[in-house]
Design a protein around this motif. Structure first.
Motif, short mmCIF file in Angstrom:
data_model
loop_
_atom_site.label_atom_id
_atom_site.label_comp_id
_atom_site.label_asym_id
_atom_site.label_seq_id
_atom_site.Cartn_x
_atom_site.Cartn_y
_atom_site.Cartn_z
N MET A 34 32.19 44.17 -17.51
CA MET A 34 31.41 43.07 -18.10
C MET A 34 30.02 43.01 -17.49
O MET A 34 29.81 43.32 -16.31
CB MET A 34 32.12 41.75 -17.85
CG MET A 34 33.51 41.65 -18.45
SD MET A 34 33.51 41.77 -20.24
CE MET A 34 32.59 40.28 -20.67
N GLY A 35 29.09 42.58 -18.31
CA GLY A 35 27.73 42.45 -17.82
C GLY A 35 27.08 41.18 -18.33
O GLY A 35 27.49 40.62 -19.35
N TRP A 36 26.11 40.71 -17.58
CA TRP A 36 25.23 39.62 -18.03
C TRP A 36 23.82 40.19 -18.20
O TRP A 36 23.33 40.90 -17.31
CB TRP A 36 25.20 38.48 -17.02
CG TRP A 36 26.43 37.63 -17.00
CD1 TRP A 36 27.50 37.73 -16.16
CD2 TRP A 36 26.71 36.51 -17.86
NE1 TRP A 36 28.43 36.76 -16.44
CE2 TRP A 36 27.97 35.99 -17.48
CE3 TRP A 36 26.04 35.90 -18.91
CZ2 TRP A 36 28.56 34.90 -18.12
CZ3 TRP A 36 26.62 34.82 -19.55
CH2 TRP A 36 27.87 34.32 -19.14
N PHE A 37 23.22 39.88 -19.32
CA PHE A 37 21.85 40.27 -19.62
C PHE A 37 21.07 39.00 -19.96
O PHE A 37 21.67 37.95 -20.24
CB PHE A 37 21.81 41.24 -20.80
CG PHE A 37 22.40 42.59 -20.51
CD1 PHE A 37 23.79 42.76 -20.47
CD2 PHE A 37 21.59 43.68 -20.25
CE1 PHE A 37 24.34 44.00 -20.19
CE2 PHE A 37 22.14 44.92 -19.98
CZ PHE A 37 23.50 45.08 -19.95
N ARG A 38 19.76 39.12 -19.98
CA ARG A 38 18.95 37.98 -20.39
C ARG A 38 17.74 38.47 -21.17
O ARG A 38 17.30 39.61 -21.02
CB ARG A 38 18.52 37.15 -19.19
CG ARG A 38 17.53 37.84 -18.25
CD ARG A 38 17.32 36.99 -17.00
NE ARG A 38 16.30 37.56 -16.13
CZ ARG A 38 16.01 37.07 -14.93
NH1 ARG A 38 16.66 36.02 -14.44
NH2 ARG A 38 15.05 37.64 -14.20
N GLN A 39 17.24 37.57 -21.98
CA GLN A 39 16.06 37.91 -22.78
C GLN A 39 15.16 36.69 -22.87
O GLN A 39 15.57 35.65 -23.40
CB GLN A 39 16.46 38.39 -24.17
CG GLN A 39 15.31 38.94 -24.98
CD GLN A 39 15.77 39.70 -26.20
OE1 GLN A 39 16.91 39.58 -26.65
NE2 GLN A 39 14.89 40.53 -26.75
N VAL A 93 17.42 33.42 -22.61
CA VAL A 93 18.75 33.37 -23.21
C VAL A 93 19.62 34.38 -22.48
O VAL A 93 19.23 35.53 -22.33
CB VAL A 93 18.72 33.68 -24.71
CG1 VAL A 93 20.13 33.67 -25.29
CG2 VAL A 93 17.84 32.69 -25.46
N TYR A 94 20.75 33.91 -22.01
CA TYR A 94 21.65 34.76 -21.24
C TYR A 94 22.82 35.19 -22.12
O TYR A 94 23.46 34.35 -22.79
CB TYR A 94 22.16 34.03 -20.01
CG TYR A 94 21.13 33.98 -18.90
CD1 TYR A 94 19.99 33.19 -19.02
CD2 TYR A 94 21.27 34.75 -17.75
CE1 TYR A 94 19.03 33.16 -18.02
CE2 TYR A 94 20.33 34.74 -16.74
CZ TYR A 94 19.20 33.94 -16.89
OH TYR A 94 18.24 33.92 -15.89
N TYR A 95 23.10 36.48 -22.10
CA TYR A 95 24.17 37.06 -22.91
C TYR A 95 25.20 37.71 -22.01
O TYR A 95 24.85 38.39 -21.05
CB TYR A 95 23.61 38.13 -23.85
CG TYR A 95 22.59 37.66 -24.83
CD1 TYR A 95 21.24 37.66 -24.52
CD2 TYR A 95 22.96 37.23 -26.10
CE1 TYR A 95 20.28 37.25 -25.42
CE2 TYR A 95 22.01 36.81 -27.03
CZ TYR A 95 20.68 36.82 -26.67
OH TYR A 95 19.74 36.41 -27.58
N CYS A 96 26.46 37.56 -22.36
CA CYS A 96 27.46 38.39 -21.71
C CYS A 96 27.83 39.51 -22.67
O CYS A 96 27.69 39.39 -23.88
CB CYS A 96 28.69 37.61 -21.26
SG CYS A 96 29.79 37.08 -22.57
N THR A 118 23.42 31.98 -24.41
CA THR A 118 23.27 30.59 -24.01
C THR A 118 21.91 30.43 -23.34
O THR A 118 21.51 31.26 -22.51
CB THR A 118 24.42 30.14 -23.09
OG1 THR A 118 24.31 28.73 -22.84
CG2 THR A 118 24.45 30.89 -21.77
N GLN A 119 21.21 29.37 -23.70
CA GLN A 119 19.85 29.17 -23.21
C GLN A 119 19.87 28.58 -21.80
O GLN A 119 20.55 27.58 -21.54
CB GLN A 119 19.09 28.23 -24.14
CG GLN A 119 17.68 27.89 -23.68
CD GLN A 119 16.73 29.06 -23.76
OE1 GLN A 119 16.68 29.76 -24.78
NE2 GLN A 119 15.96 29.29 -22.70
#
Length: 124
Positions: A34-39, A93-96, A118-119
């Motif tokens: 699993m990873g967390w990314f952000r944009q 915005v953070y994405y898993c 999720t913001q």
């Protein structure tokens, strides 16, 4: 098919904390790294942190080391991101994301499934 749902985002002052959660739909959750990314607006999606299938190995981007902590509970099909000492530049915005592989990678294209995001907004 794996459905991922993030929660826990919000508005926080600089120096504050938030805990993000990502719940997966499948009981084979433990088969995925699993990873967390952000944009952030106007920027490319970037890697934040990742965790191996067992939770024994994690990998952090330099800009969050010492502030963010990833963990997972395979019994609950959930991965968490504890974010402390938040900075204005963490706003995004953070994405898993889930990857059907062993290695935790930093490339978004390596991940097979994504949540809706999720913001997280950090006020200075």
């Amino acid at each position: 098919q794996v459905q991922l749902v993030e929660s826990g985002g919000g508005l926080v002052q600089a120096g504050g904390s938030l805990r993000l959660s990502c719940a997966a739909s499948r009981r084979t959750f433990s088969s995925y790294a699993m990873g967390w990314f952000r944009q952030a607006p106007g920027k490319e999606r970037e890697f934040v942190v990742g965790i191996s299938r067992s939770g024994g190995t994690s990998r952090y981007a330099d800009y969050v080391k010492g502030r963010f902590t990833i963990s997972r509970d395979n019994a609950k099909n959930t991965v968490y991101l504890q974010m402390n000492s938040l900075k204005f530049e963490d706003t995004a915005v953070y994405y898993c994301a889930a990857r059907s592989g062993v290695v935790v990678t930093t490339t978004p294209g390596d991940y097979n499934y994504w949540g809706q995001g999720t913001q997280v907004t950090v006020s200075s």
